[in-house]
Design an enzyme around this catalytic site. Structure first.
Site, mmCIF file in Angstrom:
data_model
loop_
_atom_site.group_PDB
_atom_site.id
_atom_site.type_symbol
_atom_site.label_atom_id
_atom_site.label_comp_id
_atom_site.label_asym_id
_atom_site.label_seq_id
_atom_site.Cartn_x
_atom_site.Cartn_y
_atom_site.Cartn_z
ATOM 1 C CB THR A 128 -0.904 0.019 1.250
ATOM 2 O OG1 THR A 128 -1.652 -1.188 1.292
ATOM 3 C CG2 THR A 128 -1.851 1.203 1.211
ATOM 4 C CE LYS A 146 -5.143 -1.231 1.590
ATOM 5 N NZ LYS A 146 -5.674 -2.412 2.248
ATOM 6 C CE LYS A 173 1.674 2.287 4.102
ATOM 7 N NZ LYS A 173 2.146 0.976 3.672
#
Ligand code: NAD
Length: 286
Positions: A87, A158, A233
């Site tokens: 990611t 995402k 994050k």
């Protein structure tokens, strides 16, 4: 197929093992010297990439991805495909694609359990040609893959998904904390909301209240699961992307601030992200 796999941590180790178990010849590399059953060890990222048909990376962030790509790309054979499953920020995904067009950004959902069981969901960005090479490997490591568009579209999907997840978890926890103070039983609250218009994955599948709904990290003293710092994050990546394209995301921004306080100023580090509920239960208004 010959596969070079770089980044054999919590997620990558399982993914590389599943590819090897399915009969692929996998050579791995991790700076931490991690070894994985069935996976040959290379001395560097470039060595893992040499002669490989596909290179897969599963790394902590975009900066490390760019550094690894700079090392790996000169060692890749023509027509090899670069698949990044980390990611990272959309810009880093596009930067890799600019240097190696036959590449796919394919972040995952499903966590360590999904990586171990081979049931991850992949959201992929890249050309149809690159996706066609990657798709059979996604079938081994996961149960679903969606081709979202050109390079960067996988990372975009995402971070949009996880911005929804972060914000809905905060408000679901707020609702439980409010219900407690209003004297409403938590089980009754779940019974109503999980079948009413307030339902969400955070409530129905991952209920933050212990002993309620399906088994979740709340039932295991908030051991992750999905750690609060990983949610932070992803929320920060969503805000970085929103800034880059001048998109208004007030709730995403607020959820980011709440997780930043929890992880960096309080005791949230290492706890599941649903531990936002005991945090909010202790707090007062204002
Ligand atoms: P991790 O920290 O366990 O694994 C990353 C690995 O990369 C480490 O083993 C590290 O030593 C290695 N590494 C770092 N720099 C390197 C380099 N230059 N060359 C080679 N190896 C290097 O992290 P993880 O939990 O496996 O997550 C990997 C990625 O997947 C992250 O981007 C994360 O956001 C994403 N992700 C994680 C989860 C989860 O539940 N853990 C879920 C979805 C997505």
């Amino acid at each position: 197929m010959k596969i070079g796999f770089i980044g054999l941590g919590n997620m990558g180790g399982h993914m590389a093992r599943n590819l090897a178990t399915a009969g692929h010849k996998v050579t791995g590399f991790d700076v931490a010297g991690i070894e994985v059953d069935g996976v040959a060890n290379a001395a560097s990222s470039a060595e893992a990439a040499k002669g490989a048909d596909v290179i897969i990376t599963m790394l902590p962030n975009g900066q490390i991805l760019r550094a690894v790509a700079a090392e790996v790309i000169p060692a890749m054979q023509p027509n090899a495909c670069f698949i990044d499953c980390s990611t990272v920020d959309v810009e880093s995904a596009r930067a890799v694609a600019a240097d190696w067009p036959l590449s796919v950004d394919a972040p995952v959902s499903g966590g360590m359990g999904g990586a171990d069981a081979g049931t991850l969901t992949f959201m992929a960005g890249g050309s149809a040609e690159a996706f066609a090479i990657a798709a059979p490997l996604f079938e081994i490591m996961g149960q679903k893959s969606v081709h979202c568009g050109e390079n960067g579209a996988g990372q975009a999907a995402k971070i949009c998904n996880n911005m929804i997840l972060g914000a809905t978890m905060v408000v679901t926890c707020e609702a439980f904390a409010l219900a407690d103070k209003l004297g409403l039983d938590r089980q009754k609250m779940f019974d109503v909301v999980s079948t009413s218009s307030g339902y969400s994955w955070s409530m129905n599948a991952y209920c933050p209240a212990p002993g309620i709904g399906p088994k979740s990290p709340a039932d295991n003293d908030y051991q992750p699961g999905f750690a609060a710092e990983l949610m932070l994050k992803d929320l920060r990546l969503s805000q970085q992307a929103a800034e880059a394209v001048d998109a208004a995301t007030p709730l995403g921004e607020h959820a980011t601030q709440e997780f930043a306080k929890f992880v960096e100023d309080e005791d949230g580090m290492g706890k599941d992200f649903s531990a936002m509920l005991p945090r909010l239960s202790k707090m007062k208004r204002g």
